[in-house]
Motif scaffolding. Sequence first.
Motif, PDB file in Angstrom:
ATOM      1  N   LEU A   1     101.309  -0.420  85.221  1.00 19.57           N
ATOM      2  CA  LEU A   1     100.014  -0.457  84.559  1.00 19.57           C
ATOM      3  C   LEU A   1      99.039   0.438  85.315  1.00 19.57           C
ATOM      4  N   ALA A   2      98.203   1.175  84.591  1.00 17.96           N
ATOM      5  CA  ALA A   2      97.286   2.111  85.258  1.00 17.96           C
ATOM      6  C   ALA A   2      96.372   1.440  86.293  1.00 17.96           C
ATOM      7  N   PRO A   3      95.874   0.218  86.062  1.00 16.88           N
ATOM      8  CA  PRO A   3      95.022  -0.388  87.092  1.00 16.88           C
ATOM      9  C   PRO A   3      95.778  -0.956  88.289  1.00 16.88           C
ATOM     10  N   LEU A   4      97.107  -1.061  88.195  1.00 12.26           N
ATOM     11  CA  LEU A   4      97.863  -1.808  89.204  1.00 12.26           C
ATOM     12  C   LEU A   4      97.865  -1.167  90.586  1.00 12.26           C
TER      13      LEU A   4
ATOM     14  N   PHE B   1      91.652  -6.272  79.760  1.00  8.52           N
ATOM     15  CA  PHE B   1      90.290  -5.750  79.597  1.00  8.52           C
ATOM     16  C   PHE B   1      89.977  -5.484  78.126  1.00  8.52           C
ATOM     17  N   LEU B   2      90.940  -4.918  77.396  1.00  7.55           N
ATOM     18  CA  LEU B   2      90.740  -4.646  75.976  1.00  7.55           C
ATOM     19  C   LEU B   2      90.554  -5.943  75.189  1.00  7.55           C
ATOM     20  N   LEU B   3      91.347  -6.946  75.509  1.00  5.44           N
ATOM     21  CA  LEU B   3      91.262  -8.214  74.801  1.00  5.44           C
ATOM     22  C   LEU B   3      89.889  -8.847  74.999  1.00  5.44           C
ATOM     23  N   ARG B   4      89.401  -8.845  76.228  1.00  5.26           N
ATOM     24  CA  ARG B   4      88.065  -9.403  76.487  1.00  5.26           C
ATOM     25  C   ARG B   4      86.978  -8.601  75.773  1.00  5.26           C
ATOM     26  N   GLU B   5      87.124  -7.282  75.763  1.00 11.71           N
ATOM     27  CA  GLU B   5      86.117  -6.450  75.102  1.00 11.71           C
ATOM     28  C   GLU B   5      86.113  -6.697  73.595  1.00 11.71           C
ATOM     29  N   TRP B   6      87.297  -6.835  73.010  1.00 12.01           N
ATOM     30  CA  TRP B   6      87.380  -7.129  71.582  1.00 12.01           C
ATOM     31  C   TRP B   6      86.749  -8.482  71.268  1.00 12.01           C
ATOM     32  N   LEU B   7      87.055  -9.486  72.056  1.00 18.16           N
ATOM     33  CA  LEU B   7      86.458 -10.809  71.843  1.00 18.16           C
ATOM     34  C   LEU B   7      84.936 -10.743  71.896  1.00 18.16           C
TER      35      LEU B   7
ATOM     36  N   GLU C   1      88.751  10.966  86.883  1.00 18.42           N
ATOM     37  CA  GLU C   1      87.631  10.778  85.959  1.00 18.42           C
ATOM     38  C   GLU C   1      88.070   9.953  84.750  1.00 18.42           C
ATOM     39  N   ALA C   2      89.306  10.150  84.292  1.00 15.64           N
ATOM     40  CA  ALA C   2      89.812   9.392  83.144  1.00 15.64           C
ATOM     41  C   ALA C   2      89.979   7.913  83.466  1.00 15.64           C
ATOM     42  N   MET C   3      89.982   7.572  84.752  1.00 11.82           N
ATOM     43  CA  MET C   3      90.108   6.171  85.164  1.00 11.82           C
ATOM     44  C   MET C   3      88.775   5.438  85.152  1.00 11.82           C
ATOM     45  N   GLY C   4      87.704   6.113  84.744  1.00 13.22           N
ATOM     46  CA  GLY C   4      86.371   5.526  84.840  1.00 13.22           C
ATOM     47  C   GLY C   4      86.225   4.199  84.118  1.00 13.22           C
ATOM     48  N   ARG C   5      86.741   4.114  82.884  1.00 11.56           N
ATOM     49  CA  ARG C   5      86.617   2.875  82.109  1.00 11.56           C
ATOM     50  C   ARG C   5      87.376   1.738  82.782  1.00 11.56           C
ATOM     51  N   ILE C   6      88.538   2.054  83.330  1.00 10.44           N
ATOM     52  CA  ILE C   6      89.342   1.049  84.019  1.00 10.44           C
ATOM     53  C   ILE C   6      88.645   0.589  85.293  1.00 10.44           C
ATOM     54  N   ALA C   7      88.113   1.548  86.056  1.00  6.61           N
ATOM     55  CA  ALA C   7      87.399   1.193  87.286  1.00  6.61           C
ATOM     56  C   ALA C   7      86.200   0.306  86.976  1.00  6.61           C
ATOM     57  N   GLU C   8      85.506   0.616  85.895  1.00  7.72           N
ATOM     58  CA  GLU C   8      84.359  -0.196  85.491  1.00  7.72           C
ATOM     59  C   GLU C   8      84.793  -1.621  85.161  1.00  7.72           C
TER      60      GLU C   8
ATOM     61  N   GLY D   1      84.119  -6.357  87.506  1.00 11.99           N
ATOM     62  CA  GLY D   1      83.867  -7.784  87.298  1.00 11.99           C
ATOM     63  C   GLY D   1      84.695  -8.668  88.214  1.00 11.99           C
ATOM     64  N   PRO D   2      86.039  -8.513  88.207  1.00  6.13           N
ATOM     65  CA  PRO D   2      86.855  -9.321  89.122  1.00  6.13           C
ATOM     66  C   PRO D   2      86.485  -9.108  90.588  1.00  6.13           C
ATOM     67  N   LEU D   3      86.094  -7.880  90.951  1.00  3.34           N
ATOM     68  CA  LEU D   3      85.679  -7.636  92.332  1.00  3.34           C
ATOM     69  C   LEU D   3      84.387  -8.372  92.661  1.00  3.34           C
ATOM     70  N   ARG D   4      83.430  -8.349  91.733  1.00  3.20           N
ATOM     71  CA  ARG D   4      82.168  -9.074  91.960  1.00  3.20           C
ATOM     72  C   ARG D   4      82.426 -10.562  92.130  1.00  3.20           C
ATOM     73  N   ASP D   5      83.381 -11.094  91.354  1.00  2.00           N
ATOM     74  CA  ASP D   5      83.722 -12.511  91.487  1.00  2.00           C
ATOM     75  C   ASP D   5      84.222 -12.840  92.883  1.00  2.00           C
ATOM     76  N   ARG D   6      84.741 -11.824  93.575  1.00  2.00           N
ATOM     77  CA  ARG D   6      85.240 -12.004  94.940  1.00  2.00           C
ATOM     78  C   ARG D   6      84.219 -11.547  95.979  1.00  2.00           C
ATOM     79  N   GLY D   7      83.011 -11.247  95.538  1.00  2.00           N
ATOM     80  CA  GLY D   7      81.966 -10.804  96.443  1.00  2.00           C
ATOM     81  C   GLY D   7      82.183  -9.412  96.991  1.00  2.00           C
ATOM     82  N   ARG D   8      82.862  -8.557  96.184  1.00  2.73           N
ATOM     83  CA  ARG D   8      83.186  -7.211  96.639  1.00  2.73           C
ATOM     84  C   ARG D   8      82.698  -6.184  95.618  1.00  2.73           C
ATOM     85  N   THR D   9      82.700  -4.937  96.024  1.00  2.00           N
ATOM     86  CA  THR D   9      82.416  -3.834  95.111  1.00  2.00           C
ATOM     87  C   THR D   9      83.583  -2.854  95.167  1.00  2.00           C
TER      88      THR D   9
END
Length: 347
Positions: A72-75, A154-160, A307-314, A318-326
Amino acid sequence: MRDTITPSATTPELEQLTLGFIPLVDAVLLIVAREQGFFGAQGLDVTLSRENAWSTLRDKVAAGLLDGAHMLAPLPLAMSLGMERAPCDTLAPATLSHGGNTLVLSSRLCEQSGATLGDDPACSARALAEWRVRHADAARPRLAMVYPFSCQHFLLREWLALGGLAAGRDVELVALPPPRMVAALREGQIDGFCVGEPWGSLAEHEGVGRLVASGAQLWPDHPEKVLGVTRSWARRYPATLAGLLRALQHASDWLAESPAHRHQAHDWLALPPYLDRSVSHLDSLPEGQGPIRQRLYGGDLLRPDVEAMGRIAEALQGPLRDRGRTLDIRTLHECHTPVHFDAALHH
């Protein structure tokens, strides 16, 4: 410290290696490179190991049980950041596919809610939301994605969100391996899913589910799968990695040459060690047609593009913020640097 590539012997340090893959259409470049002899032409004897789940594949790469894998690209970024287990510096030296994801609801839920595939994915999301209001006392729909750090999640959450729905509050989200999706939908264990091909179109072909949106509608032409290797492996075996990258580029070029080659690739995908009967409903290798619009070969597909990874990085923020990270931007660039690809292909 950023990776640098220095000239070295072209003879691979490893003659035999094992690459993992999940049974999905976008593993096709690995399969073509093996079956058409492109790995062999680089002096590489590659075994392709079919894995059952992304978490299993991740752990085997981290432990050195696999030399690399279809990922997976984010993995690789999630592994490098230690988002589920101890950090493991991982690289994505080639992109293997763009797009190819489907959002599917059970045929029963589509009939009850009126959710259908249209030009605007918000329409089906709103239809599900309105059904939820009318059936507030019913159990929340259970929707599956393949892995927490995946474009499918990420797509599923965005669609919801397009329908004003929230995971947890309005629907239950679960993780399932891609090959389990259609059977789980048929058996009533889940009410829908987001997954890569061929599983979404197979659910529709078998009459157990219907497409209600596609990843191409939500994130057009996003990077979907990559080749993943640990950084330590890349440093130890640079000529082997270069040979892998050249073989994958040859596979991409070969697929782009003719429809006959793409039909041959489909026949290889249908072999039992790979995707077996799950692609029998497809006439040939998908060629970017709507509504799924999967891109699997040709052009500059393989060269990593941070640069094409921008949407994935964005989405990972959220999960990083939940862990107190950026998000560590340096790690993002190191994961998806084109330096290995450019050295191998002499760009």
